[in-house]
Design an enzyme around this catalytic site. Structure first.
Site, PDB file in Angstrom:
ATOM      1  N   ASP A  22       0.323  53.180   8.325  1.00  0.00           N
ATOM      2  CA  ASP A  22       0.102  54.396   7.528  1.00  0.00           C
ATOM      3  C   ASP A  22       1.105  54.484   6.380  1.00  0.00           C
ATOM      4  OD1 ASP A  22      -1.027  56.757   6.793  1.00  0.00           O
ATOM      5  OD2 ASP A  22      -0.218  57.944   8.443  1.00  0.00           O
ATOM      6  N   GLY A  23       0.664  55.086   5.294  1.00  0.00           N
ATOM      7  CA  GLY A  23       1.590  55.385   4.197  1.00  0.00           C
ATOM      8  C   GLY A  23       1.373  54.571   2.937  1.00  0.00           C
ATOM      9  N   GLY A  25      -0.883  54.947   0.602  1.00  0.00           N
ATOM     10  CA  GLY A  25      -1.155  55.813  -0.544  1.00  0.00           C
ATOM     11  C   GLY A  25       0.127  56.449  -1.073  1.00  0.00           C
ATOM     12  N   HIS A  39      -2.547  49.837  -0.880  1.00  0.00           N
ATOM     13  CA  HIS A  39      -3.316  49.060   0.093  1.00  0.00           C
ATOM     14  C   HIS A  39      -3.081  47.563  -0.108  1.00  0.00           C
ATOM     15  CE1 HIS A  39      -5.022  52.688   1.541  1.00  0.00           C
ATOM     16  NE2 HIS A  39      -5.782  52.929   0.492  1.00  0.00           N
ATOM     17  N   SER A  67     -10.596  53.800  10.162  1.00  0.00           N
ATOM     18  CA  SER A  67     -11.152  54.575  11.278  1.00  0.00           C
ATOM     19  C   SER A  67     -12.556  55.078  10.923  1.00  0.00           C
ATOM     20  CB  SER A  67     -10.252  55.774  11.578  1.00  0.00           C
ATOM     21  OG  SER A  67     -10.467  56.782  10.615  1.00  0.00           O
ATOM     22  N   ARG A  73     -13.222  59.407   2.939  1.00  0.00           N
ATOM     23  CA  ARG A  73     -12.393  59.248   1.729  1.00  0.00           C
ATOM     24  C   ARG A  73     -13.305  59.039   0.512  1.00  0.00           C
ATOM     25  NH1 ARG A  73      -6.611  56.436   3.008  1.00  0.00           N
ATOM     26  NH2 ARG A  73      -6.239  57.625   4.899  1.00  0.00           N
ATOM     27  N   LEU A 133      -1.285  33.960  19.179  1.00  0.00           N
ATOM     28  CA  LEU A 133      -1.380  35.419  19.009  1.00  0.00           C
ATOM     29  C   LEU A 133      -2.843  35.816  18.943  1.00  0.00           C
ATOM     30  CD1 LEU A 133       0.104  38.159  18.222  1.00  0.00           C
ATOM     31  CD2 LEU A 133      -0.351  37.528  15.845  1.00  0.00           C
ATOM     32  N   ARG A 185       3.706  53.746  14.694  1.00  0.00           N
ATOM     33  CA  ARG A 185       3.042  54.349  13.530  1.00  0.00           C
ATOM     34  C   ARG A 185       4.071  54.520  12.427  1.00  0.00           C
ATOM     35  NH1 ARG A 185      -1.637  58.777  13.066  1.00  0.00           N
ATOM     36  NH2 ARG A 185      -1.851  58.694  10.820  1.00  0.00           N
ATOM     37  N   ARG A 191       1.031  61.093  15.335  1.00  0.00           N
ATOM     38  CA  ARG A 191      -0.215  61.335  16.072  1.00  0.00           C
ATOM     39  C   ARG A 191      -0.924  60.007  16.264  1.00  0.00           C
ATOM     40  NH1 ARG A 191      -0.628  64.064  11.175  1.00  0.00           N
ATOM     41  NH2 ARG A 191      -1.678  62.817   9.604  1.00  0.00           N
ATOM     42  N   SER A 193      -4.400  59.617  16.066  1.00  0.00           N
ATOM     43  CA  SER A 193      -5.558  59.490  15.172  1.00  0.00           C
ATOM     44  C   SER A 193      -6.687  58.652  15.764  1.00  0.00           C
ATOM     45  CB  SER A 193      -5.114  58.917  13.814  1.00  0.00           C
ATOM     46  OG  SER A 193      -4.211  59.788  13.197  1.00  0.00           O
ATOM     47  N   GLU A 204       4.402  52.921  25.123  1.00  0.00           N
ATOM     48  CA  GLU A 204       5.588  53.536  24.537  1.00  0.00           C
ATOM     49  C   GLU A 204       5.258  53.805  23.076  1.00  0.00           C
ATOM     50  OE1 GLU A 204       8.452  54.351  26.083  1.00  0.00           O
ATOM     51  OE2 GLU A 204       7.503  53.708  27.947  1.00  0.00           O
TER      52      GLU A 204
HETATM   53  C1  FPP Z   1      -3.294  54.240   5.699  1.00  0.00           C
HETATM   54  O1  FPP Z   1      -2.611  54.568   4.535  1.00  0.00           O
HETATM   55  C2  FPP Z   1      -3.871  52.935   5.556  1.00  0.00           C
HETATM   56  C3  FPP Z   1      -5.215  52.660   5.568  1.00  0.00           C
HETATM   57  C4  FPP Z   1      -6.265  53.652   5.745  1.00  0.00           C
HETATM   58  C5  FPP Z   1      -5.702  51.311   5.332  1.00  0.00           C
HETATM   59  C6  FPP Z   1      -4.918  50.249   6.004  1.00  0.00           C
HETATM   60  C7  FPP Z   1      -5.176  49.031   5.281  1.00  0.00           C
HETATM   61  C8  FPP Z   1      -4.276  48.114   4.964  1.00  0.00           C
HETATM   62  C9  FPP Z   1      -2.900  48.129   5.386  1.00  0.00           C
HETATM   63  C10 FPP Z   1      -4.689  46.993   4.150  1.00  0.00           C
HETATM   64  C11 FPP Z   1      -4.573  45.710   4.904  1.00  0.00           C
HETATM   65  C12 FPP Z   1      -5.496  45.612   6.018  1.00  0.00           C
HETATM   66  C13 FPP Z   1      -6.225  44.524   6.279  1.00  0.00           C
HETATM   67  C14 FPP Z   1      -6.978  44.476   7.520  1.00  0.00           C
HETATM   68  C15 FPP Z   1      -6.322  43.390   5.363  1.00  0.00           C
HETATM   69  P1  FPP Z   1      -3.057  55.866   3.748  1.00  0.00           P
HETATM   70  O2  FPP Z   1      -4.004  55.457   2.684  1.00  0.00           O
HETATM   71  O3  FPP Z   1      -3.619  56.872   4.681  1.00  0.00           O
HETATM   72  O4  FPP Z   1      -1.701  56.324   3.157  1.00  0.00           O
HETATM   73  P2  FPP Z   1      -1.261  57.832   2.916  1.00  0.00           P
HETATM   74  O5  FPP Z   1      -1.232  58.509   4.260  1.00  0.00           O
HETATM   75  O6  FPP Z   1       0.094  57.686   2.328  1.00  0.00           O
HETATM   76  O7  FPP Z   1      -2.245  58.446   1.973  1.00  0.00           O
END
Ligand code: FPP
Length: 259
Positions: A22-23, A25, A39, A67, A73, A133, A185, A191, A193, A204
């Site tokens: 997460d994070g 954006g 991303h 998800s 979005r 893995l 996370r 959370r 999610s 854990e």
């Molecule tokens: C959450 O950040 C991230 C996502 C919804 C997308 C996760 C995708 C990647 C990490 C790209 C790489 C993945 C693969 C499988 C190649 P957010 O957009 O919710 O960030 P924010 O909470 O800061 O808005």
């Protein structure tokens, strides 16, 4: 990372780590960049984490990429994410195969484009022999939907009582994957999610304020070190308590004396 960690961790028991990445954006916005830059940076982080994981004793790594609720979005962002997943499958598979990583994608496939579904199938087939893995990428995934589907499958084949083990086996994503040991996370949110709800019953949890693009292999190693310092009791007691302590409870003594 490889030389220092390998000997320390290879003898440890199999470990399933799940990550809510997460994070992205916020990382981009903090830098005055469009969200999609976050991303893209997130892909680079995922690559480093996958590379480091086997050397840290991780045998299964499940990452949350999209998800069922992420479809809400803006269409432009969804489209960028889908392109990123495609590109990842096109460009990373040879590297994964070389590193002995078996890739599987968990979640629904009926709402993904045909092109993406084909790439997923090809990537899974090409990397299936990997033994270093098991990398599971969750796309169009929901923990609750996964449990519902397993219950529906159980009801269809067996009207009687269902055990935890049976339901575990019926989860489409579960066969071959152990329960989650450590769920991380990033980004400060605390959370689940709708991620791996059944499989994380005794996981854990580790929440870090770092944004996913800033997360490093060293951070993963630190998270595992924190995890290894924890006392996992699974509802029991450690060390096991002497029986005499338990029987000082008058209720237990009374029950114990029943015929
Ligand atoms: C959450 O950040 C991230 C996502 C919804 C997308 C996760 C995708 C990647 C990490 C790209 C790489 C993945 C693969 C499988 C190649 P957010 O957009 O919710 O960030 P924010 O909470 O800061 O808005």
């Amino acid at each position: 990372m490889q030389s220092t960690c390998d000997s320390k961790y290879t003898s440890a028991k199999p470990l399933h780590v799940a990550i809510i990445m997460d994070g992205n954006g916020r990382w981009a916005l903090n830098k005055g960049l469009p969200r999609e830059a976050g991303h893209h940076a997130g892909v680079a982080t995922l690559r480093k984490v996958v590379e480091a994981a086997p050397h840290l004793g991780i045998t299964t790594l499940t990452v949350y990429a999209f998800s069922v609720d992420n479809w809400t979005r803006p269409a432009g962002e969804v489209s960028v994410l889908m392109s990123i997943f495609k590109r990842y499958l096109e460009t990373e598979v040879s590297r994964l195969v070389r590193s002995g990583v078996a890739l599987t994608v968990i979640g629904r496939r009926d709402r993904l484009s045909n092109g993406l579904v084909t790439l997923i199938g090809e990537a899974e087939a090409a990397s299936a022999a990997g033994r270093q893995l098991s990398l599971r990428i969750a796309i169009d995934y929901s923990g609750r939907e996964s449990i519902l589907a397993a219950v529906a499958a159980a009801l269809a084949c067996q009207p009687g009582p269902l055990t935890r083990d049976q339901l575990s086996q019926l989860l489409a994503e579960k066969p071959g994957a152990p329960d989650v040991d450590l769920l991380i996370r990033t980004s400060g949110e605390q959370r689940l999610s709708d991620f791996l709800l059944w499989e994380s019953a005794y996981a854990e949890l580790l929440f870090t304020s770092q944004l996913w693009p800033d997360f490093t292999a060293a951070d993963l190693e630190a998270a595992l070190s924190d995890y290894r310092s924890r006392d996992r009791r699974f509802g029991g007691l450690t060390p096991p308590q002497p029986v005499s302590l338990m029987t000082t409870n008058p209720c237990i003594s009374a029950w114990g004396s029943k015929p």
